[in-house]
Design a protein around this motif. Structure first.
Motif: not given
Length: 388
Positions: A297-305, A307-326
């Motif tokens: 995602e762009t930085g917009i939807a990345s920010a949204a996920y 925040h969701l990851s911060a607010a919901l304890d069940h989002v555990r482990g490492a989610s995916q990103t491509l930040f270093h490829w952008y």
């Protein structure tokens, strides 16, 4: 907090080098950036993840003018058919379009109230989010790319040296299996005992996947995403491998019934927005199925996920990103930093990001020049998908 205007613009976010996976190759991600302006002049940002939805967003937005940004239920009712299927419309597309608009509604609300999205969702349980470091074969771009197992392993070692990367996730199902086994062997040697995850994007048949899992088992693979396409095929593989499986396809009742996959990995658009994604994650928790967020995602939807990851304890482990490829982004200061395996949750109101209008125009111009999801090579996105 009433909606005055909704506009949208398609953009291309380029990679430093086109990456290869079972669908072919991809050089830029095509997204739709949404701006929602309230009667008080507050601008909320949203994003559709699946290409150019600008015309659909603005058409849907006409039905929402005058609504309070907090009135998500009414907005959804005006935007998304209540049935799962209709021959007179595309329910999936409508849900994805509304998901981007709904994101902007949350951002506008947070900015109006002066609080971050994570607080609107109930408060943060974590301030930094674990994310994976991606690797694959890549064609040359502004980065030289990686064409051999040794190249890929060297890239992973470089990410550890430069960024302290903690969890690695890589694409397979791209070149002959023997070469990919060699790649994984060399990556494992380069990263030591750090967690190693793989993703075939459903590019293998069950027999090929069974052979691959057996040959890759010595390298301690902690998660395998979509070695095959369907939940039933993954359940079949489960008899042959103890590796955790994840999938992008969304069918929580079936995942619970089959006890496979172990986690669902998806984005906010697929569920129709932030509220629906929050509810889905809570359902995953209740039914014993893991959840992580999807890359790209762009930085917009990345920010949204974030925040969701911060607010919901069940989002555990490492989610995916491509930040270093952008190689670009549409937000000020973007792309997000990923250091020592984590990204900090934005602390500003709403999503906590600001649109960079010069970058937005640059990325829109790139879309006009390249078209949607350019491959960087012959053939388009998905044209290379052939099961092995």
């Amino acid at each position: 907090m009433k909606i005055r205007q909704i506009t949208a613009l398609p953009v291309n976010i380029p990679f430093r080098a086109p990456y290869r996976f079972s669908y072919g190759a991809i050089a830029s991600l095509t997204k739709t950036v949404i701006e929602l302006v309230t009667e008080d002049g507050v601008t909320g940002l949203g994003e559709c993840a699946d290409g150019d939805r600008a015309a659909e967003v603005m058409k849907a937005g006409e039905r929402l003018i005058g609504l309070d940004v907090r009135d998500i239920a009414t907005a959804e009712g005006r935007s998304v058919p209540a049935m799962r299927y209709t021959p007179w419309g595309n329910v999936t597309a409508a849900r994805r379009v509304f998901g981007g608009i709904e994101m902007a509604m949350w951002d506008a609300r947070g900015k109006t109230e002066g609080v971050p999205l994570s607080l609107l969702l109930g408060g943060a349980v974590r301030a930094e989010i674990a994310l994976t470091e991606y690797f694959s074969y890549r064609f040359p771009g502004t980065d030289p790319g990686e064409a051999t197992p040794t190249d890929v392993a060297r890239y992973c070692a470089t990410m550890i040296e430069r960024h302290g990367s903690k969890v690695f996730e890589g694409k397979v199902g791209t070149v002959p299996l023997a070469e990919e086994v060699q790649m994984v062997r060399e990556v494992r040697a380069a990263i030591g005992d750090r967690p190693l995850q793989l993703d075939a994007n459903g590019g293998w048949t069950v027999p090929t996947a069974r052979e691959a899992l057996a040959r890759l088992a010595p390298f301690d693979i902690s998660w395998f995403e979509e070695p095959v396409e369907t939940y039933e095929e993954m359940a079949d593989l489960r008899r042959h491998s103890p590796i955790n499986f994840s999938a992008h396809a969304i069918d929580l009742p079936k995942a619970h019934a089959l006890r496979c996959p172990d986690a669902i990995v998806t984005n906010i658009n697929e569920h129709g927005g932030i509220a629906r994604t929050r509810d889905f994650i809570r359902s995953c928790e209740a039914m014993g199925v893991g959840f992580r967020f999807h890359s790209g995602e762009t930085g917009i939807a990345s920010a949204a996920y974030l925040h969701l990851s911060a607010a919901l304890d069940h989002v555990r482990g490492a989610s995916q990103t491509l930040f270093h490829w952008y190689a670009d982004d549409v937000i000020e200061g973007g792309p997000f930093a990923l250091e020592n395996g984590v990204t900090q949750v934005p602390t500003g109101p709403g999503l906590g990001v600001t649109l960079d209008r010069t970058a937005l125009q640059r990325c829109h111009d790139r879309y006009l020049a390249e078209g949607a999801f350019p491959s960087g090579r012959d053939g388009g996105y998905g044209s290379g998908f052939r099961k092995r």
